[in-house]
Design a protein around this motif. Structure first.
Motif, PDB file in Angstrom:
ATOM      1  N   TRP A  42      31.500  44.217  30.448  1.00 47.63           N
ATOM      2  CA  TRP A  42      30.959  43.339  31.485  1.00 47.63           C
ATOM      3  C   TRP A  42      31.063  41.887  31.041  1.00 47.63           C
ATOM      4  O   TRP A  42      31.227  41.592  29.860  1.00 47.63           O
ATOM      5  CB  TRP A  42      29.505  43.700  31.780  1.00 47.63           C
ATOM      6  CG  TRP A  42      28.538  43.196  30.738  1.00 47.63           C
ATOM      7  CD1 TRP A  42      28.292  43.750  29.509  1.00 47.63           C
ATOM      8  CD2 TRP A  42      27.739  42.021  30.822  1.00 47.63           C
ATOM      9  NE1 TRP A  42      27.380  42.999  28.829  1.00 47.63           N
ATOM     10  CE2 TRP A  42      27.019  41.921  29.615  1.00 47.63           C
ATOM     11  CE3 TRP A  42      27.549  41.042  31.791  1.00 47.63           C
ATOM     12  CZ2 TRP A  42      26.127  40.881  29.347  1.00 47.63           C
ATOM     13  CZ3 TRP A  42      26.661  40.009  31.529  1.00 47.63           C
ATOM     14  CH2 TRP A  42      25.967  39.945  30.328  1.00 47.63           C
ATOM     15  N   ALA A  43      30.938  41.010  32.010  1.00 52.40           N
ATOM     16  CA  ALA A  43      30.908  39.568  31.773  1.00 52.40           C
ATOM     17  C   ALA A  43      30.270  38.912  32.991  1.00 52.40           C
ATOM     18  O   ALA A  43      30.290  39.481  34.084  1.00 52.40           O
ATOM     19  CB  ALA A  43      32.323  39.025  31.567  1.00 52.40           C
ATOM     20  N   PRO A  44      29.722  37.718  32.816  1.00 56.12           N
ATOM     21  CA  PRO A  44      29.164  37.038  33.982  1.00 56.12           C
ATOM     22  C   PRO A  44      30.237  36.480  34.918  1.00 56.12           C
ATOM     23  O   PRO A  44      30.010  36.359  36.123  1.00 56.12           O
ATOM     24  CB  PRO A  44      28.305  35.927  33.385  1.00 56.12           C
ATOM     25  CG  PRO A  44      28.719  35.803  31.969  1.00 56.12           C
ATOM     26  CD  PRO A  44      29.392  37.063  31.572  1.00 56.12           C
ATOM     27  N   THR A  45      31.405  36.169  34.390  1.00 54.52           N
ATOM     28  CA  THR A  45      32.516  35.660  35.206  1.00 54.52           C
ATOM     29  C   THR A  45      33.831  36.220  34.655  1.00 54.52           C
ATOM     30  O   THR A  45      33.916  36.578  33.485  1.00 54.52           O
ATOM     31  CB  THR A  45      32.598  34.118  35.192  1.00 54.52           C
ATOM     32  OG1 THR A  45      32.803  33.668  33.849  1.00 54.52           O
ATOM     33  CG2 THR A  45      31.337  33.481  35.765  1.00 54.52           C
ATOM     34  N   PRO A  46      34.869  36.257  35.484  1.00 52.34           N
ATOM     35  CA  PRO A  46      36.170  36.760  34.995  1.00 52.34           C
ATOM     36  C   PRO A  46      36.941  35.679  34.234  1.00 52.34           C
ATOM     37  O   PRO A  46      37.953  35.161  34.690  1.00 52.34           O
ATOM     38  CB  PRO A  46      36.882  37.173  36.290  1.00 52.34           C
ATOM     39  CG  PRO A  46      36.316  36.268  37.332  1.00 52.34           C
ATOM     40  CD  PRO A  46      34.886  36.009  36.927  1.00 52.34           C
ATOM     41  N   ASP A  47      36.465  35.368  33.031  1.00 54.72           N
ATOM     42  CA  ASP A  47      37.112  34.336  32.216  1.00 54.72           C
ATOM     43  C   ASP A  47      38.408  34.879  31.608  1.00 54.72           C
ATOM     44  O   ASP A  47      38.810  36.023  31.863  1.00 54.72           O
ATOM     45  CB  ASP A  47      36.155  33.814  31.150  1.00 54.72           C
ATOM     46  CG  ASP A  47      35.687  34.896  30.175  1.00 54.72           C
ATOM     47  OD1 ASP A  47      36.293  35.988  30.124  1.00 54.72           O
ATOM     48  OD2 ASP A  47      34.707  34.643  29.456  1.00 54.72           O
ATOM     49  N   ALA A  48      39.070  34.067  30.794  1.00 57.67           N
ATOM     50  CA  ALA A  48      40.375  34.440  30.231  1.00 57.67           C
ATOM     51  C   ALA A  48      40.281  35.714  29.386  1.00 57.67           C
ATOM     52  O   ALA A  48      41.137  36.604  29.489  1.00 57.67           O
ATOM     53  CB  ALA A  48      40.946  33.286  29.422  1.00 57.67           C
ATOM     54  N   ALA A  49      39.268  35.826  28.551  1.00 57.69           N
ATOM     55  CA  ALA A  49      39.124  37.020  27.703  1.00 57.69           C
ATOM     56  C   ALA A  49      38.903  38.261  28.563  1.00 57.69           C
ATOM     57  O   ALA A  49      39.460  39.324  28.286  1.00 57.69           O
ATOM     58  CB  ALA A  49      37.964  36.834  26.728  1.00 57.69           C
ATOM     59  N   THR A  65      36.745  50.453  38.594  1.00 56.68           N
ATOM     60  CA  THR A  65      35.569  50.298  39.452  1.00 56.68           C
ATOM     61  C   THR A  65      34.843  49.078  38.930  1.00 56.68           C
ATOM     62  O   THR A  65      34.575  48.971  37.730  1.00 56.68           O
ATOM     63  CB  THR A  65      34.654  51.530  39.386  1.00 56.68           C
ATOM     64  OG1 THR A  65      35.341  52.640  39.965  1.00 56.68           O
ATOM     65  CG2 THR A  65      33.351  51.296  40.128  1.00 56.68           C
ATOM     66  N   ILE A  66      34.523  48.150  39.837  1.00 55.29           N
ATOM     67  CA  ILE A  66      33.838  46.921  39.446  1.00 55.29           C
ATOM     68  C   ILE A  66      32.459  46.888  40.089  1.00 55.29           C
ATOM     69  O   ILE A  66      32.338  47.035  41.306  1.00 55.29           O
ATOM     70  CB  ILE A  66      34.640  45.671  39.863  1.00 55.29           C
ATOM     71  CG1 ILE A  66      35.978  45.641  39.134  1.00 55.29           C
ATOM     72  CG2 ILE A  66      33.836  44.395  39.583  1.00 55.29           C
ATOM     73  CD1 ILE A  66      36.860  44.456  39.498  1.00 55.29           C
ATOM     74  N   ALA A  67      31.448  46.691  39.256  1.00 51.90           N
ATOM     75  CA  ALA A  67      30.091  46.432  39.754  1.00 51.90           C
ATOM     76  C   ALA A  67      29.939  44.920  39.826  1.00 51.90           C
ATOM     77  O   ALA A  67      30.256  44.207  38.865  1.00 51.90           O
ATOM     78  CB  ALA A  67      29.050  47.032  38.825  1.00 51.90           C
ATOM     79  N   LEU A  68      29.476  44.446  40.967  1.00 49.42           N
ATOM     80  CA  LEU A  68      29.352  43.010  41.211  1.00 49.42           C
ATOM     81  C   LEU A  68      27.928  42.746  41.680  1.00 49.42           C
ATOM     82  O   LEU A  68      27.419  43.462  42.544  1.00 49.42           O
ATOM     83  CB  LEU A  68      30.360  42.614  42.297  1.00 49.42           C
ATOM     84  CG  LEU A  68      30.527  41.165  42.676  1.00 49.42           C
ATOM     85  CD1 LEU A  68      31.097  40.358  41.510  1.00 49.42           C
ATOM     86  CD2 LEU A  68      31.462  41.053  43.886  1.00 49.42           C
ATOM     87  N   GLY A  69      27.262  41.732  41.119  1.00 52.86           N
ATOM     88  CA  GLY A  69      25.926  41.430  41.599  1.00 52.86           C
ATOM     89  C   GLY A  69      25.061  40.673  40.620  1.00 52.86           C
ATOM     90  O   GLY A  69      25.534  40.120  39.624  1.00 52.86           O
ATOM     91  N   VAL A  93      28.589  40.650  36.593  1.00 45.53           N
ATOM     92  CA  VAL A  93      27.187  40.649  36.967  1.00 45.53           C
ATOM     93  C   VAL A  93      26.422  39.617  36.134  1.00 45.53           C
ATOM     94  O   VAL A  93      26.766  39.381  34.985  1.00 45.53           O
ATOM     95  CB  VAL A  93      26.580  42.053  36.761  1.00 45.53           C
ATOM     96  CG1 VAL A  93      27.112  43.047  37.780  1.00 45.53           C
ATOM     97  CG2 VAL A  93      26.863  42.590  35.354  1.00 45.53           C
ATOM     98  N   SER A  94      25.418  39.041  36.749  1.00 47.71           N
ATOM     99  CA  SER A  94      24.608  38.065  36.030  1.00 47.71           C
ATOM    100  C   SER A  94      23.291  37.865  36.778  1.00 47.71           C
ATOM    101  O   SER A  94      23.287  37.821  38.013  1.00 47.71           O
ATOM    102  CB  SER A  94      25.360  36.740  35.912  1.00 47.71           C
ATOM    103  OG  SER A  94      24.679  35.850  35.066  1.00 47.71           O
ATOM    104  N   PRO A 104      28.219  27.809  39.012  1.00 46.99           N
ATOM    105  CA  PRO A 104      29.368  28.090  38.139  1.00 46.99           C
ATOM    106  C   PRO A 104      29.152  29.258  37.189  1.00 46.99           C
ATOM    107  O   PRO A 104      30.119  29.860  36.724  1.00 46.99           O
ATOM    108  CB  PRO A 104      29.569  26.784  37.373  1.00 46.99           C
ATOM    109  CG  PRO A 104      28.302  26.019  37.530  1.00 46.99           C
ATOM    110  CD  PRO A 104      27.650  26.486  38.790  1.00 46.99           C
ATOM    111  N   GLU A 105      27.901  29.602  36.885  1.00 49.16           N
ATOM    112  CA  GLU A 105      27.650  30.737  35.992  1.00 49.16           C
ATOM    113  C   GLU A 105      27.718  32.073  36.709  1.00 49.16           C
ATOM    114  O   GLU A 105      27.546  33.123  36.103  1.00 49.16           O
ATOM    115  CB  GLU A 105      26.299  30.582  35.277  1.00 49.16           C
ATOM    116  CG  GLU A 105      25.099  30.616  36.180  1.00 49.16           C
ATOM    117  CD  GLU A 105      24.680  29.260  36.751  1.00 49.16           C
ATOM    118  OE1 GLU A 105      23.583  29.190  37.304  1.00 49.16           O
ATOM    119  OE2 GLU A 105      25.444  28.289  36.660  1.00 49.16           O
ATOM    120  N   CYS A 106      27.983  32.041  38.007  1.00 53.06           N
ATOM    121  CA  CYS A 106      28.088  33.267  38.800  1.00 53.06           C
ATOM    122  C   CYS A 106      29.561  33.620  39.043  1.00 53.06           C
ATOM    123  O   CYS A 106      30.412  32.734  39.066  1.00 53.06           O
ATOM    124  CB  CYS A 106      27.363  33.085  40.131  1.00 53.06           C
ATOM    125  SG  CYS A 106      25.568  32.882  39.927  1.00 53.06           S
TER     126      CYS A 106
END
Length: 189
Positions: A42-49, A65-69, A93-94, A104-106
């Motif tokens: 998981w990550a809070p945003t789809p960054d480069a890593a 499967t992606i959980a978003l929220g 998710v965050s 921006p953190e979302c």
């Protein structure tokens, strides 16, 4: 107190379930997120890593499967990852992040482009957010604890529900989009 009274009524199976839920819902949720060294992450945003790992996992396992929220979405991601739902489950998710948030953190600002660029590698997106942010009390306050008191008046914020419906309708042109609606919250204080 109340917890010890409640626990004393449980049979052994109920007690194991209660202990599991308590262990995975106490403290800072970010410190207790599921994941592995492979393709449940998981990550809070789809960054480069995130994108590098996502691409590697899509090659290995096929669509994700992606959980978003928000924090409630974090719980859904954890449930899927911890139960071995699939070998490739990711959470974007965050806490506090809902589709109408432009913070921006979302994940939402970047997720639309990520989805468009990776639609063939995403089997489904499951959106889950706190339902308390879809309610407003008679004074216009959102997520106010008083809304949950007996005879307190509240109203459903139709604009936010419509926003989610539109957001998922657009998403569904690229992948299966599921709104796992809000769960009932006791909000006992």
């Amino acid at each position: 107190g109340f917890e010890s009274w409640y626990v004393s009524r449980n049979n052994a199976d109920e007690q194991r379930a209660y202990d599991l839920v308590k262990r995975h819902t106490s403290g800072d949720l970010r410190d207790d997120m599921a994941g592995d060294d492979d393709c449940n992450f998981w990550a809070p945003t789809p960054d480069a890593a995130f994108q590098v790992r996502f691409t590697r996992c899509a090659r290995k396992y096929g669509p994700a499967t992606i959980a978003l929220g928000d924090s409630h979405g974090m719980n859904i991601y954890n449930a899927l990852a911890r139960t071995s739902y699939a070998p490739f489950v990711v959470g974007l998710v965050s806490p506090g992040c809902r589709p109408w948030s432009a913070a921006p953190e979302c994940p939402y600002l970047e997720f639309d482009k990520f989805l468009a660029d990776n639609r063939g590698s995403i089997a489904r997106v499951i959106l889950h957010v706190s339902g308390s942010h879809l309610l407003m009390d008679s004074k216009g306050r959102i997520d106010h604890p008083g809304m949950y008191e007996y005879r307190w008046k509240y109203q459903i914020i139709s604009d936010k529900i419509a926003f989610i419906e539109d957001y998922l309708a657009k998403m569904s042109t690229m992948t299966e989009a599921i709104w796992l609606g809000p769960r009932t919250e006791a909000r006992v204080y």
